[in-house]
Motif scaffolding. Structure first.
Motif, PDB file in Angstrom:
ATOM      1  N   ALA A 129      -6.517 -13.907 -56.992  1.00  0.00           N
ATOM      2  CA  ALA A 129      -5.547 -14.939 -56.604  1.00  0.00           C
ATOM      3  C   ALA A 129      -4.376 -15.039 -57.582  1.00  0.00           C
ATOM      4  CB  ALA A 129      -6.244 -16.289 -56.467  1.00  0.00           C
ATOM      5  N   ASN A 132       0.825 -12.655 -56.864  1.00  0.00           N
ATOM      6  CA  ASN A 132       1.732 -13.388 -55.993  1.00  0.00           C
ATOM      7  C   ASN A 132       1.611 -12.823 -54.574  1.00  0.00           C
ATOM      8  OD1 ASN A 132       3.760 -15.017 -55.022  1.00  0.00           O
ATOM      9  ND2 ASN A 132       5.413 -13.756 -55.844  1.00  0.00           N
ATOM     10  N   SER A 135      -3.516 -15.754 -51.778  1.00  0.00           N
ATOM     11  CA  SER A 135      -3.922 -17.147 -51.989  1.00  0.00           C
ATOM     12  C   SER A 135      -5.402 -17.191 -52.395  1.00  0.00           C
ATOM     13  CB  SER A 135      -3.716 -17.955 -50.713  1.00  0.00           C
ATOM     14  OG  SER A 135      -4.611 -17.485 -49.707  1.00  0.00           O
ATOM     15  N   THR A 136      -5.835 -18.354 -52.806  1.00  0.00           N
ATOM     16  CA  THR A 136      -7.243 -18.536 -53.184  1.00  0.00           C
ATOM     17  C   THR A 136      -8.159 -18.247 -51.996  1.00  0.00           C
ATOM     18  OG1 THR A 136      -6.605 -20.198 -54.812  1.00  0.00           O
ATOM     19  CG2 THR A 136      -8.907 -20.181 -54.134  1.00  0.00           C
ATOM     20  N   SER A 137      -7.796 -18.750 -50.815  1.00  0.00           N
ATOM     21  CA  SER A 137      -8.661 -18.534 -49.646  1.00  0.00           C
ATOM     22  C   SER A 137      -8.688 -17.057 -49.243  1.00  0.00           C
ATOM     23  CB  SER A 137      -8.216 -19.408 -48.472  1.00  0.00           C
ATOM     24  OG  SER A 137      -6.925 -19.055 -48.037  1.00  0.00           O
ATOM     25  N   THR A 168       2.030  -9.216 -46.162  1.00  0.00           N
ATOM     26  CA  THR A 168       1.293  -9.511 -47.400  1.00  0.00           C
ATOM     27  C   THR A 168       0.912  -8.221 -48.106  1.00  0.00           C
ATOM     28  OG1 THR A 168       0.450 -11.574 -46.485  1.00  0.00           O
ATOM     29  CG2 THR A 168      -0.758 -10.641 -48.358  1.00  0.00           C
TER      30      THR A 168
END
Length: 180
Positions: A129, A132, A135-137, A168
């Motif tokens: 995470a 950049n 995300s954490t999830s 992403t």
């Protein structure tokens, strides 16, 4: 005279039979050649490679090609290629574009420094995470995915994780590796 007519008839029959046999044989060869061409087209597919290779582009290789085959077709990797970002023995997927990232970033004209990267196959969700774009999830889904499905064999395979699409992937691909 009858003997001459019978002899001519016999020679004509032999010639016709020979012609039929030869034409069937060449038809079989033509069918065989067509089958070979069809089989060859089924067993070779196109792969694209970008990034730190000598000649980025699209190459036609055997359907069971490995990353090392694609890199060889592209003339090898450059000196800046990150060898931790690919497995040479990874099987390729037809039609995919593969990317070999650099180990370095160019800050300005005088400075080149090594990029800090995370390992998608060994690092914790917390460390993943820190990149950049992850995300954490998503980092938790990445860990769950690799625990369920095994190691990521190509950088591109992180796109199989729910929440990681092409945008992403493109954003994070320079900051991840597959092994140390």
């Amino acid at each position: 005279m009858v003997k001459v007519i019978i002899a001519v008839f016999a020679v004509a029959c032999v010639a016709i039979v020979g012609f039929v046999l030869l034409s069937n044989n060449s038809s079989a060869s033509a069918v065989s050649a067509t089958a070979d061409t069809f089989e060859s087209s089924l067993s070779s597919v196109k792969f694209t490679i970008e990034g730190e290779v000598v000649s980025p582009g699209t190459y036609t290789l055997a359907s069971n090609a490995m990353m090392s085959d694609l890199i060889s077709a592209a003339g090898g990797v450059t000196d800046d290629a990150d060898s931790c970002a690919y497995y040479s023995d990874a099987l390729l997927t037809s039609g995919m574009t593969y990317y070999i990232p650099s180990r370095y970033t160019v800050d300005d004209y005088c400075s080149v420094k090594e990029i800090s990267k995370v390992n998608v196959n060994t690092d914790t969700a917390t460390i993943l995470a820190t990149v950049n774009g992850i995300s954490t999830s998503v980092s938790e889904k990445m860990v769950e995915y690799r625990e369920t499905n095994g190691l990521f064999m190509t950088l591109e395979s992180i796109q199989e994780v729910s929440g990681i699409g092409n945008a992403t992937y493109t954003k994070v691909r320079d900051y991840i590796v597959l092994h140390a």
